[in-house]
Design a protein around this motif. Structure first.
Motif, PDB file in Angstrom:
ATOM      1  N   ALA A   1      11.784  14.895  -2.804  1.00 18.44           N
ATOM      2  CA  ALA A   1      13.030  15.485  -2.307  1.00 18.44           C
ATOM      3  C   ALA A   1      13.570  16.551  -3.267  1.00 18.44           C
ATOM      4  CB  ALA A   1      14.074  14.395  -2.107  1.00 18.44           C
TER       5      ALA A   1
ATOM      6  N   GLY B   1      14.094   9.451   2.768  1.00 21.48           N
ATOM      7  CA  GLY B   1      13.808   8.523   1.674  1.00 21.48           C
ATOM      8  C   GLY B   1      14.792   7.362   1.613  1.00 21.48           C
TER       9      GLY B   1
ATOM     10  N   THR C   1      11.705  18.689  -4.863  1.00 22.09           N
ATOM     11  CA  THR C   1      10.804  19.842  -4.978  1.00 22.09           C
ATOM     12  C   THR C   1      11.418  21.120  -4.394  1.00 22.09           C
ATOM     13  OG1 THR C   1       9.678  19.268  -2.910  1.00 22.09           O
ATOM     14  CG2 THR C   1       8.686  18.436  -4.960  1.00 22.09           C
TER      15      THR C   1
ATOM     16  N   ALA D   1       3.083   1.158   3.298  1.00 25.31           N
ATOM     17  CA  ALA D   1       4.112   2.158   2.967  1.00 25.31           C
ATOM     18  C   ALA D   1       3.400   3.444   2.536  1.00 25.31           C
ATOM     19  CB  ALA D   1       5.025   1.630   1.858  1.00 25.31           C
TER      20      ALA D   1
ATOM     21  N   LYS E   1      12.913  10.241   9.230  1.00 26.57           N
ATOM     22  CA  LYS E   1      11.992  10.320   8.083  1.00 26.57           C
ATOM     23  C   LYS E   1      12.836  10.755   6.890  1.00 26.57           C
ATOM     24  CE  LYS E   1       8.644   9.469  10.924  1.00 26.57           C
ATOM     25  NZ  LYS E   1       8.325   8.040  11.100  1.00 26.57           N
TER      26      LYS E   1
ATOM     27  N   LYS F   1      18.932  11.837  -5.602  1.00 27.51           N
ATOM     28  CA  LYS F   1      18.555  12.634  -4.428  1.00 27.51           C
ATOM     29  C   LYS F   1      18.063  11.711  -3.320  1.00 27.51           C
ATOM     30  CE  LYS F   1      17.657  16.769  -2.586  1.00 27.51           C
ATOM     31  NZ  LYS F   1      18.167  16.661  -1.226  1.00 27.51           N
TER      32      LYS F   1
ATOM     33  N   ALA G   1       9.073   3.941  -0.512  1.00 25.52           N
ATOM     34  CA  ALA G   1       9.121   2.660   0.202  1.00 25.52           C
ATOM     35  C   ALA G   1       8.316   1.591  -0.542  1.00 25.52           C
ATOM     36  CB  ALA G   1       8.585   2.837   1.621  1.00 25.52           C
TER      37      ALA G   1
ATOM     38  N   VAL H   1       0.845  -1.198   0.000  1.00 24.91           N
ATOM     39  CA  VAL H   1       0.000   0.000   0.000  1.00 24.91           C
ATOM     40  C   VAL H   1       0.878   1.245   0.000  1.00 24.91           C
ATOM     41  CG1 VAL H   1      -1.819   1.255   1.194  1.00 24.91           C
ATOM     42  CG2 VAL H   1      -1.805  -1.240   1.238  1.00 24.91           C
ATOM     43  N   GLY H   2       0.705   2.084  -1.018  1.00 21.70           N
ATOM     44  CA  GLY H   2       1.493   3.314  -1.144  1.00 21.70           C
ATOM     45  C   GLY H   2       2.109   3.388  -2.529  1.00 21.70           C
TER      46      GLY H   2
ATOM     47  N   MET I   1      21.976  14.004  -0.338  1.00 20.19           N
ATOM     48  CA  MET I   1      22.527  14.932  -1.330  1.00 20.19           C
ATOM     49  C   MET I   1      21.957  16.317  -0.995  1.00 20.19           C
ATOM     50  SD  MET I   1      21.595  15.309  -5.340  1.00 20.19           S
ATOM     51  CE  MET I   1      22.191  13.821  -6.046  1.00 20.19           C
TER      52      MET I   1
HETATM   53  C1  LIG Z   1      10.883  18.681   0.455  1.00 19.67           C
HETATM   54  C2  LIG Z   1      11.438  17.361   0.877  1.00 19.67           C
HETATM   55  C3  LIG Z   1      12.777  17.071   0.667  1.00 19.67           C
HETATM   56  C4  LIG Z   1      13.306  15.849   1.046  1.00 19.67           C
HETATM   57  N1  LIG Z   1      14.621  15.577   0.796  1.00 19.67           N
HETATM   58  C5  LIG Z   1      15.079  14.309   0.959  1.00 19.67           C
HETATM   59  C6  LIG Z   1      16.380  13.945   0.510  1.00 19.67           C
HETATM   60  O1  LIG Z   1      17.129  14.760  -0.003  1.00 19.67           O
HETATM   61  N2  LIG Z   1      16.760  12.640   0.655  1.00 19.67           N
HETATM   62  C7  LIG Z   1      15.955  11.714   1.197  1.00 19.67           C
HETATM   63  O2  LIG Z   1      16.351  10.542   1.267  1.00 19.67           O
HETATM   64  N3  LIG Z   1      14.723  12.027   1.660  1.00 19.67           N
HETATM   65  C8  LIG Z   1      14.270  13.294   1.540  1.00 19.67           C
HETATM   66  N4  LIG Z   1      13.009  13.627   1.941  1.00 19.67           N
HETATM   67  C9  LIG Z   1      12.204  12.622   2.649  1.00 19.67           C
HETATM   68  C10 LIG Z   1      11.582  11.632   1.688  1.00 19.67           C
HETATM   69  O3  LIG Z   1      10.907  12.285   0.642  1.00 19.67           O
HETATM   70  C11 LIG Z   1      10.621  10.752   2.461  1.00 19.67           C
HETATM   71  O4  LIG Z   1      11.288  10.231   3.585  1.00 19.67           O
HETATM   72  C12 LIG Z   1      10.138   9.605   1.586  1.00 19.67           C
HETATM   73  O5  LIG Z   1       9.409  10.117   0.500  1.00 19.67           O
HETATM   74  C13 LIG Z   1       9.283   8.640   2.396  1.00 19.67           C
HETATM   75  O6  LIG Z   1       8.865   7.615   1.546  1.00 19.67           O
HETATM   76  P1  LIG Z   1       7.512   6.829   1.817  1.00 19.67           P
HETATM   77  O7  LIG Z   1       7.360   5.890   0.682  1.00 19.67           O
HETATM   78  O8  LIG Z   1       7.467   6.342   3.191  1.00 19.67           O
HETATM   79  O9  LIG Z   1       6.397   7.950   1.752  1.00 19.67           O
HETATM   80  P2  LIG Z   1       5.952   8.859   0.483  1.00 19.67           P
HETATM   81  O10 LIG Z   1       7.087   9.014  -0.461  1.00 19.67           O
HETATM   82  O11 LIG Z   1       5.379  10.055   1.131  1.00 19.67           O
HETATM   83  O12 LIG Z   1       4.848   8.003  -0.198  1.00 19.67           O
HETATM   84  C14 LIG Z   1       3.637   7.682   0.458  1.00 19.67           C
HETATM   85  C15 LIG Z   1       2.688   7.123  -0.573  1.00 19.67           C
HETATM   86  O13 LIG Z   1       1.541   6.579   0.070  1.00 19.67           O
HETATM   87  C16 LIG Z   1       0.399   6.976  -0.677  1.00 19.67           C
HETATM   88  N5  LIG Z   1      -0.750   6.945   0.232  1.00 19.67           N
HETATM   89  C17 LIG Z   1      -1.058   7.815   1.209  1.00 19.67           C
HETATM   90  N6  LIG Z   1      -2.204   7.450   1.796  1.00 19.67           N
HETATM   91  C18 LIG Z   1      -2.620   6.322   1.169  1.00 19.67           C
HETATM   92  C19 LIG Z   1      -3.719   5.457   1.338  1.00 19.67           C
HETATM   93  N7  LIG Z   1      -4.660   5.660   2.273  1.00 19.67           N
HETATM   94  N8  LIG Z   1      -3.821   4.393   0.526  1.00 19.67           N
HETATM   95  C20 LIG Z   1      -2.884   4.134  -0.423  1.00 19.67           C
HETATM   96  N9  LIG Z   1      -1.811   4.915  -0.608  1.00 19.67           N
HETATM   97  C21 LIG Z   1      -1.684   6.002   0.179  1.00 19.67           C
HETATM   98  C22 LIG Z   1       0.744   8.367  -1.199  1.00 19.67           C
HETATM   99  O14 LIG Z   1      -0.090   8.683  -2.297  1.00 19.67           O
HETATM  100  C23 LIG Z   1       2.179   8.153  -1.587  1.00 19.67           C
HETATM  101  O15 LIG Z   1       2.281   7.586  -2.863  1.00 19.67           O
HETATM  102  C24 LIG Z   1      12.467  14.874   1.633  1.00 19.67           C
HETATM  103  C25 LIG Z   1      11.126  15.171   1.860  1.00 19.67           C
HETATM  104  C26 LIG Z   1      10.608  16.397   1.488  1.00 19.67           C
HETATM  105  C27 LIG Z   1       9.158  16.698   1.729  1.00 19.67           C
END
Ligand SMILES: Cc1cc2nc3c(=O)[nH]c(=O)nc-3n(C[C@H](O)[C@H](O)[C@H](O)COP(=O)(O)OP(=O)(O)OC[C@H]3O[C@@H](n4cnc5c(N)ncnc54)[C@H](O)[C@@H]3O)c2cc1C
Length: 375
Positions: free
Chosen positions: A50, A292, A52, A109, A290, A361, A19, A14-15, A326
């Motif tokens: 990341a 990526g 953006t 995820a 938190k 990134k 991740a 899920v996600g 990065m």
């Molecule tokens: C501006 C910014 C800069 C960053 N810079 C870095 C960096 O340089 N390096 C780095 O490693 N990390 C960076 N990060 C952190 C990184 O982006 C996050 O840690 C990473 O995206 C987390 O991954 P994730 O898959 O857990 O969550 P996300 O990438 O947030 O993905 C979550 C997913 O779940 C989906 N979702 C949500 N709710 C539901 C639901 N109910 N049902 C199904 N799907 C759902 C969403 O649509 C999305 O696709 C940055 C973050 C931001 C905001």
């Protein structure tokens, strides 16, 4: 259903972020035949959030890819809906559209939800970075903003972007010959402590040279627009504009355990504590980090555990490895890495060149390789 599919292990992920995609790509590699993989996510695109931070500064926009194409390349099936709840006893999930999907293994995820922490500050919105901050830059150009503060709330937050935004904003003003007093407040004792001492020193130097004052080991409150109060010390500071990171909350999914802030409690292999057959990775978990790159390492741990559990010749490994980052400067980026163990960073390095290829990134073993090949 073919006889072969009948014995496949149904993995529902899920996600549609780092991740989830890393889990799907890892399982495609580790268990291509024995698993059938389904991704449930409502987002049409995978956006590298990341990247953006570049968008308000007329740097290239964040990369975005149609989610369906990545899911297809990962040999998975996409259900373009959102998760509503989990029935752990029946081993099913229900989507917001009412579809019931059975699973053998469920990987949650869903990421974290950003929430405004300070009513009187501009909150960084990853999905609207340019519209949120472009007006601030216009006001700097027009001379109506001469001082600006960047605040990190306490609690879980993304470690990198606020430092990048502060640095890029100061650079934006400097390049236009505008005097801008720029302050960054962080509860961290040193900037980017996640990446260890060498990275912290390099960032301190970069920010200092770039005209950003760092106030470390401090928490801030924002009682009024343009005013923040630092603690310890209760010092009141007045600035023309305040920018803040959001605080992060977990998804608090009905039918699964979660902590007081909605995050999923996991063990080092990514098993959700207290339920069978459910795993979690990424920002949705109760890990304080938190990031990526860390989310991808959690996903790799989960994929290795599922693959080994169903009899693949794969060793299940806990989350771990070098954390990479990065730092976008607007010129040549800086690359950090450190081994993060037991809450401490070791062997911290900073280099002007990537230390691994392909470096992106967000550093993710399978997703980085896939995106590099696709590019
Ligand atoms: C501006 C910014 C800069 C960053 N810079 C870095 C960096 O340089 N390096 C780095 O490693 N990390 C960076 N990060 C952190 C990184 O982006 C996050 O840690 C990473 O995206 C987390 O991954 P994730 O898959 O857990 O969550 P996300 O990438 O947030 O993905 C979550 C997913 O779940 C989906 N979702 C949500 N709710 C539901 C639901 N109910 N049902 C199904 N799907 C759902 C969403 O649509 C999305 O696709 C940055 C973050 C931001 C905001």
């Amino acid at each position: 259903m073919t006889p072969q599919r009948a014995v496949q292990h149904q993995v529902v992920i899920v996600g549609g972020g780092v991740a989830a995609l890393e889990t799907a790509l890892a399982l495609q590699r580790l268990s291509p035949e024995r698993t059938a993989r389904t991704i449930v996510a409502p987002n049409a695109d995978y956006v590298v959030q990341a990247q953006t931070v570049r968008e308000p500064f007329a740097l290239p926009a964040a990369d975005r890819y149609p989610l369906a194409s990545i899911v297809g390349d990962a040999g998975a099936t996409l259900v373009a809906e959102a998760l509503a709840r989990v029935d752990a006893a029946a081993r099913t999930i229900t989507t917001t559209e009412g579809a019931v999907i059975p699973y053998d293994s469920l990987v949650l995820a869903l990421g974290a939800s950003p929430r405004t922490r300070y009513e009187h500050a501009v909150t960084v919105a990853p999905h609207a970075m340019a519209p949120t901050l472009r007006g601030v830059l216009d006001d700097i150009d027009a001379g109506t903003i001469r001082s600006i503060a960047f605040l990190t709330p306490t609690g879980p937050s993304w470690p990198l972007p606020l430092y990048e935004l502060a640095y890029l904003t100061a650079r934006h003003a400097r390049e236009r010959g505008i005097r801008l007093a720029t302050t960054l407040v962080t509860p961290e004792d040193v900037p980017l402590s996640l990446f260890g001492s060498a990275a912290s020193r390099a960032i301190e130097r970069l920010l200092l040279d770039g005209g950003v004052d760092v106030v470390a080991s401090s928490e801030a409150e924002v009682p009024n627009p343009g005013e923040f109060v630092l603690s310890p010390g209760e010092r009141r500071v007045h600035v023309d504009r305040i920018i803040a990171l959001p605080e992060l909350l977990g998804p608090a999914i009905p039918g699964t355990p979660h902590d007081a802030h909605g995050f999923l409690p996991v063990d080092p292999h990514g098993r959700v504590i207290g339920v069978e057959g459910i795993y979690a990775a990424g920002d949705a978990t109760s890990y304080r980090i938190k990031h990526g790159g860390f989310s991808a390492q959690q996903a790799d741990a989960v994929a290795s555990l599922i693959a080994s559990t169903i009899g693949e010749d794969v060793e299940a490994h806990p989350v771990g490895g070098d954390l990479r980052g990065m730092f976008i400067t607007g010129g040549a980026p800086l690359f950090f890495s450190a081994r993060f163990e037991g809450g401490h960073a070791y062997d911290s390095t900073v280099t002007p060149e990537p230390t691994v290829e392909p470096e992106r990134k967000i550093s993710a073993r399978y997703l980085s390789e896939y995106l590099a090949a696709r590019a």
